[in-house]
Design an enzyme around this catalytic site. Sequence first.
Site, PDB file in Angstrom:
ATOM      1  N   ARG A 275       0.795  -1.221   0.000  1.00  0.00           N
ATOM      2  CA  ARG A 275       0.000   0.000   0.000  1.00  0.00           C
ATOM      3  C   ARG A 275       0.833   1.279   0.000  1.00  0.00           C
ATOM      4  O   ARG A 275       0.556   2.199  -0.765  1.00  0.00           O
ATOM      5  CB  ARG A 275      -0.915   0.052   1.235  1.00  0.00           C
ATOM      6  CG  ARG A 275      -2.225  -0.617   1.043  1.00  0.00           C
ATOM      7  CD  ARG A 275      -2.696  -1.188   2.348  1.00  0.00           C
ATOM      8  NE  ARG A 275      -1.877  -2.357   2.617  1.00  0.00           N
ATOM      9  CZ  ARG A 275      -2.205  -3.587   2.211  1.00  0.00           C
ATOM     10  NH1 ARG A 275      -3.327  -3.798   1.591  1.00  0.00           N
ATOM     11  NH2 ARG A 275      -1.389  -4.619   2.431  1.00  0.00           N
TER      12      ARG A 275
ATOM     13  N   ARG B 202      11.570   3.528   2.882  1.00  0.00           N
ATOM     14  CA  ARG B 202      11.097   2.600   3.922  1.00  0.00           C
ATOM     15  C   ARG B 202      12.256   1.670   4.266  1.00  0.00           C
ATOM     16  O   ARG B 202      12.872   1.087   3.377  1.00  0.00           O
ATOM     17  CB  ARG B 202       9.920   1.787   3.413  1.00  0.00           C
ATOM     18  CG  ARG B 202       9.645   0.604   4.311  1.00  0.00           C
ATOM     19  CD  ARG B 202       8.380  -0.106   3.985  1.00  0.00           C
ATOM     20  NE  ARG B 202       7.217   0.688   4.352  1.00  0.00           N
ATOM     21  CZ  ARG B 202       6.012   0.158   4.555  1.00  0.00           C
ATOM     22  NH1 ARG B 202       5.806  -1.135   4.421  1.00  0.00           N
ATOM     23  NH2 ARG B 202       4.998   0.926   4.892  1.00  0.00           N
TER      24      ARG B 202
ATOM     25  N   HIS C 115       5.749   5.612  11.436  1.00  0.00           N
ATOM     26  CA  HIS C 115       5.191   5.574  10.079  1.00  0.00           C
ATOM     27  C   HIS C 115       4.354   6.855   9.918  1.00  0.00           C
ATOM     28  O   HIS C 115       3.123   6.813   9.896  1.00  0.00           O
ATOM     29  CB  HIS C 115       4.334   4.318   9.937  1.00  0.00           C
ATOM     30  CG  HIS C 115       4.007   3.911   8.532  1.00  0.00           C
ATOM     31  ND1 HIS C 115       4.223   4.734   7.442  1.00  0.00           N
ATOM     32  CD2 HIS C 115       3.483   2.757   8.036  1.00  0.00           C
ATOM     33  CE1 HIS C 115       3.831   4.102   6.340  1.00  0.00           C
ATOM     34  NE2 HIS C 115       3.396   2.903   6.679  1.00  0.00           N
TER      35      HIS C 115
HETATM   36  C1  NCD Z   1       1.695  -1.166   7.914  1.00  0.00           C
HETATM   37  C2  NCD Z   1       3.203  -1.068   7.998  1.00  0.00           C
HETATM   38  O1  NCD Z   1       3.907  -1.385   7.032  1.00  0.00           O
HETATM   39  O2  NCD Z   1       3.639  -0.668   9.051  1.00  0.00           O
HETATM   40  N1  NCD Z   1       1.184  -1.253   6.628  1.00  0.00           N
HETATM   41  C3  NCD Z   1       1.074  -0.118   5.872  1.00  0.00           C
HETATM   42  O3  NCD Z   1       1.984   0.670   5.737  1.00  0.00           O
HETATM   43  N2  NCD Z   1      -0.132   0.121   5.345  1.00  0.00           N
HETATM   44  C4  NCD Z   1       1.089  -2.119   8.850  1.00  0.00           C
HETATM   45  C5  NCD Z   1       1.579  -3.531   8.902  1.00  0.00           C
HETATM   46  O4  NCD Z   1       2.440  -3.965   8.173  1.00  0.00           O
HETATM   47  O5  NCD Z   1       1.022  -4.242   9.743  1.00  0.00           O
END
Ligand code: NCD
Length: 353
Positions: free
Chosen positions: A85, A135, A168
């Site tokens: 996502r 990331r 995040h």
């Molecule tokens: C989350 C993440 O990567 O921290 N997902 C995201 O970014 N939508 C949540 C997760 O991985 O559980």
Amino acid sequence: MSTLDLPDEWAIRRDQLRNKRPPQNLQPLFHLLHPKQFDRQFLDQMCDLTTDIRTLAKTQHGLARLQGLLSHKRAMLYFTQPSTRTFLSFNNACHILGIKTSEIRDSATSSEVKGETLEDSIRTFSSYVDVIIMRTLGKGLAEKSASLMDSISRPIPIINAGSGKDQHPTQALLDIYTLERSLAHRGGIDHKVIGMMGDLSRGRTARSLAYLMKNYQGVELVFIAPDRFTMEPDILDYLTRHNIRHSQTAELTRVISELDAIYVTRIQSEHDASDGSRDINLADYTVDLSNIDLMKEDAVIMHPLPRGAELSPGIDDDPRAKYWRQERNGMWMRAALLTRIFGAEDTLYEIAR
Ligand code: NCD
């Protein structure tokens, strides 16, 4: 699409947009690293900008103009930790604004395998692009990259798209947008009881969202987690210091009927396979058809996704389930962030006229 085809809400917004000017007091935004950077004014402005971009993108003409807004910019998506996502929503947010994208999704395909340091890799990306969205598995690497940028003659902004178990911040922004919109008929986030459930010790999304609650009036947080995955003391101390009411429980049934919203998260076993999560009865930390009707009629159910057993697909069609909308909101919020980082609001409201 003609205006007649638009749902009323969007047609009205489009008319309003024609007369709109950007706020006068916009603080420039460069690096986006941690939710502590955001105050209420910034959050409100970002929610507003997100809706304005969505409104413009609703018509072919508006979208075509948006695609020219930042067509002179290039972005690097550097994602060395799995992502669906966040990657796709940033990538598509860039495309909505005309930003060209490059990507590395696995450090095995970059010169890191030859021993290149993170600093040298980041500096190299910065030679080619105008923003780095990153990331990482480790904590603090976006901050480290931002410090490097601040020390060179051609710095570019760094966006933290998830830093290990820590933070995040862009997810927290889209979560705020989703909460504000879903609770708009009840005055927004202020004075609401918000539950956060699941792996709160390793879930960076819940940590970042909890952090942002200092910007809202009279919010009460209820953390629902098995004993070994409770919210970490750094966030609890922070909430106490900012007088944000919060409580912890291991029993969802005890609190479910009091919640105005619940933010469900999965157990993050990828960080440590022998974390003891197999001994936990996950059914106790699940929203499904057996307990959804214990929730308020207009409660808001959110999840950052991907989901595991903690969120039953059986409730997807319930009007309280907002997580699919939430993931789509991520794309619009990230388009708004890029617009703000590149200071393109003036042009945005010009093209809306
Ligand atoms: C989350 C993440 O990567 O921290 N997902 C995201 O970014 N939508 C949540 C997760 O991985 O559980």
